[in-house]
Design a protein around this motif. Structure first.
Motif, PDB file in Angstrom:
ATOM      1  N   ALA A  83      31.283  42.587  60.295  1.00 36.80           N
ATOM      2  CA  ALA A  83      31.049  43.756  59.447  1.00 36.80           C
ATOM      3  C   ALA A  83      32.330  44.228  58.785  1.00 36.80           C
ATOM      4  N   VAL A  84      33.452  44.189  59.511  1.00 31.37           N
ATOM      5  CA  VAL A  84      34.736  44.609  58.930  1.00 31.37           C
ATOM      6  C   VAL A  84      35.175  43.634  57.839  1.00 31.37           C
ATOM      7  N   VAL A  85      34.992  42.335  58.086  1.00 30.65           N
ATOM      8  CA  VAL A  85      35.301  41.351  57.048  1.00 30.65           C
ATOM      9  C   VAL A  85      34.412  41.580  55.825  1.00 30.65           C
ATOM     10  N   LEU A  86      33.142  41.890  56.055  1.00 25.91           N
ATOM     11  CA  LEU A  86      32.229  42.203  54.952  1.00 25.91           C
ATOM     12  C   LEU A  86      32.728  43.401  54.165  1.00 25.91           C
ATOM     13  N   MET A  87      33.140  44.453  54.876  1.00 26.12           N
ATOM     14  CA  MET A  87      33.633  45.645  54.198  1.00 26.12           C
ATOM     15  C   MET A  87      34.835  45.323  53.321  1.00 26.12           C
ATOM     16  N   TRP A  88      35.794  44.586  53.886  1.00 31.02           N
ATOM     17  CA  TRP A  88      36.969  44.212  53.105  1.00 31.02           C
ATOM     18  C   TRP A  88      36.580  43.346  51.904  1.00 31.02           C
ATOM     19  N   SER A  89      35.661  42.401  52.113  1.00 30.75           N
ATOM     20  CA  SER A  89      35.265  41.503  51.024  1.00 30.75           C
ATOM     21  C   SER A  89      34.590  42.271  49.891  1.00 30.75           C
ATOM     22  N   VAL A  90      33.696  43.191  50.246  1.00 29.47           N
ATOM     23  CA  VAL A  90      33.027  43.997  49.225  1.00 29.47           C
ATOM     24  C   VAL A  90      34.039  44.859  48.492  1.00 29.47           C
ATOM     25  N   MET A  91      34.983  45.426  49.240  1.00 27.19           N
ATOM     26  CA  MET A  91      36.003  46.268  48.620  1.00 27.19           C
ATOM     27  C   MET A  91      36.872  45.463  47.654  1.00 27.19           C
ATOM     28  N   MET A  92      37.240  44.238  48.041  1.00 27.86           N
ATOM     29  CA  MET A  92      38.037  43.389  47.154  1.00 27.86           C
ATOM     30  C   MET A  92      37.247  43.019  45.896  1.00 27.86           C
ATOM     31  N   ALA A  93      35.958  42.733  46.060  1.00 30.82           N
ATOM     32  CA  ALA A  93      35.128  42.419  44.887  1.00 30.82           C
ATOM     33  C   ALA A  93      35.054  43.614  43.954  1.00 30.82           C
ATOM     34  N   ALA A  94      34.866  44.808  44.521  1.00 29.58           N
ATOM     35  CA  ALA A  94      34.785  46.017  43.702  1.00 29.58           C
ATOM     36  C   ALA A  94      36.080  46.251  42.939  1.00 29.58           C
ATOM     37  N   MET A  95      37.210  46.035  43.615  1.00 26.75           N
ATOM     38  CA  MET A  95      38.503  46.347  43.012  1.00 26.75           C
ATOM     39  C   MET A  95      38.992  45.265  42.054  1.00 26.75           C
ATOM     40  N   MET A  96      38.703  43.990  42.356  1.00 25.53           N
ATOM     41  CA  MET A  96      39.351  42.903  41.635  1.00 25.53           C
ATOM     42  C   MET A  96      38.491  42.222  40.572  1.00 25.53           C
ATOM     43  N   LEU A  97      37.168  42.248  40.713  1.00 27.33           N
ATOM     44  CA  LEU A  97      36.334  41.546  39.728  1.00 27.33           C
ATOM     45  C   LEU A  97      36.521  42.065  38.293  1.00 27.33           C
ATOM     46  N   PRO A  98      36.569  43.396  38.065  1.00 22.14           N
ATOM     47  CA  PRO A  98      36.721  43.842  36.676  1.00 22.14           C
ATOM     48  C   PRO A  98      37.967  43.285  35.994  1.00 22.14           C
ATOM     49  N   SER A  99      39.085  43.231  36.710  1.00 21.65           N
ATOM     50  CA  SER A  99      40.317  42.740  36.097  1.00 21.65           C
ATOM     51  C   SER A  99      40.307  41.223  35.933  1.00 21.65           C
ATOM     52  N   ALA A 100      39.387  40.523  36.610  1.00 18.16           N
ATOM     53  CA  ALA A 100      39.287  39.067  36.482  1.00 18.16           C
ATOM     54  C   ALA A 100      38.352  38.641  35.357  1.00 18.16           C
ATOM     55  N   VAL A 101      37.601  39.576  34.790  1.00 17.77           N
ATOM     56  CA  VAL A 101      36.613  39.228  33.765  1.00 17.77           C
ATOM     57  C   VAL A 101      37.231  38.479  32.580  1.00 17.77           C
ATOM     58  N   PRO A 102      38.367  38.923  31.996  1.00 19.67           N
ATOM     59  CA  PRO A 102      38.914  38.171  30.855  1.00 19.67           C
ATOM     60  C   PRO A 102      39.248  36.717  31.197  1.00 19.67           C
ATOM     61  N   MET A 103      39.808  36.477  32.382  1.00 23.81           N
ATOM     62  CA  MET A 103      40.127  35.110  32.780  1.00 23.81           C
ATOM     63  C   MET A 103      38.850  34.281  32.907  1.00 23.81           C
ATOM     64  N   ILE A 104      37.834  34.831  33.548  1.00 22.83           N
ATOM     65  CA  ILE A 104      36.591  34.084  33.752  1.00 22.83           C
ATOM     66  C   ILE A 104      35.888  33.822  32.422  1.00 22.83           C
ATOM     67  N   LEU A 105      35.916  34.792  31.522  1.00 21.42           N
ATOM     68  CA  LEU A 105      35.295  34.594  30.206  1.00 21.42           C
ATOM     69  C   LEU A 105      36.034  33.541  29.394  1.00 21.42           C
ATOM     70  N   THR A 106      37.359  33.535  29.488  1.00 19.97           N
ATOM     71  CA  THR A 106      38.125  32.504  28.783  1.00 19.97           C
ATOM     72  C   THR A 106      37.791  31.130  29.334  1.00 19.97           C
ATOM     73  N   PHE A 107      37.680  31.039  30.665  1.00 18.78           N
ATOM     74  CA  PHE A 107      37.276  29.763  31.263  1.00 18.78           C
ATOM     75  C   PHE A 107      35.883  29.374  30.788  1.00 18.78           C
TER      76      PHE A 107
END
Length: 234
Positions: free
Chosen positions: A57-81
């Motif tokens: 559950a703690v790993v899940l919490m950290w993983s969800v938090m990282m997705a929430a924080m980091m996915l928006p800033s990764a969008v330009p890279m993923i779209l370029t790919f």
């Protein structure tokens, strides 16, 4: 049609990624508002006597938090790919790239959860993952500030800020190649932002406004003009 279809595909990819980030934020908000629920209690253990379910559950919490924080800033890279991959007719490659990026942060989350347990074992953090030791708090803040000026930070941030340059230098064929590229981008992103993520032990996972402020700081230094100077100002 040949010009609009790729644009629509790009829009669909962006929408899915941002929706995933929004769902992750919604999950975190739910946990804050429902701290008495069994899952929320597992994610914020009251003691260091973790069961296998607690650790998951703690790993899940950290993983969800990282997705929430980091996915928006990764969008330009993923779209370029996605734009480059579509020229070769591959759609699955885009999701292999994005999935590998998320997987890299999931691996970071497992390490962070281990640190979380160790700090809780020695009584340095509360169940809300907030530092209870002034020396630890000062050390984390000082270390995060110093890291912003290191060559490793600069190198990783440059890779994150230059999607086309990164992809041209790292390009690999096929879905498997896309997965490797996504992992490598995730590693650069972790190298860029890991010390800022460590500050979660200062602000605490239940302080969503400050967690959002950290996410905004990461997004600005990766995407805003003069992001290198923003990183130093932070």
């Amino acid at each position: 049609m040949s010009t609009t279809t790729p644009v629509r595909r790009q829009g669909s990819v962006a929408a899915i990624l941002l929706a995933a980030a929004a769902l992750a934020w919604a999950f975190l908000a739910w946990a804050v508002l429902n701290m008495g629920s069994p899952l929320a209690r597992l994610m914020m253990p009251a003691s260091a006597a973790w069961s296998v379910g607690t650790a998951a559950a703690v790993v899940l919490m950290w993983s969800v938090m990282m997705a929430a924080m980091m996915l928006p800033s990764a969008v330009p890279m993923i779209l370029t790919f996605a734009q480059l991959a579509q020229r070769g007719g591959s759609r699955a490659a885009t999701w292999a790239f994005a999935g590998a990026y998320v997987l890299a942060w999931a691996a970071f989350s497992a390490v962070a959860a281990t640190v979380h347990w160790l700090l809780q074992t020695v009584g340095l953090v509360s169940p809300m993952m907030v530092s209870t030791n002034p020396a630890l708090t000062a050390g984390l803040l000082f270390g995060a500030g110093v890291y912003q000026f290191t060559p490793l930070k600069s190198t990783c941030l440059t890779r994150c800020r230059s999607p086309l340059a990164f992809l041209m230098g790292e390009w690999r064929k096929g879905t498997g190649g896309a997965f490797v590229m996504g992992l490598r981008h995730g590693m650069y992103c972790i190298g860029c932002c890991w010390m800022l993520m460590v500050l979660l032990f200062v602000v605490g996972v239940m302080n969503l406004p400050l967690v959002a402020a950290l996410a905004l700081a990461v997004t600005l230094e990766k995407l805003a003009p003069k992001g290198e100077w923003i990183a130093k100002a932070i």
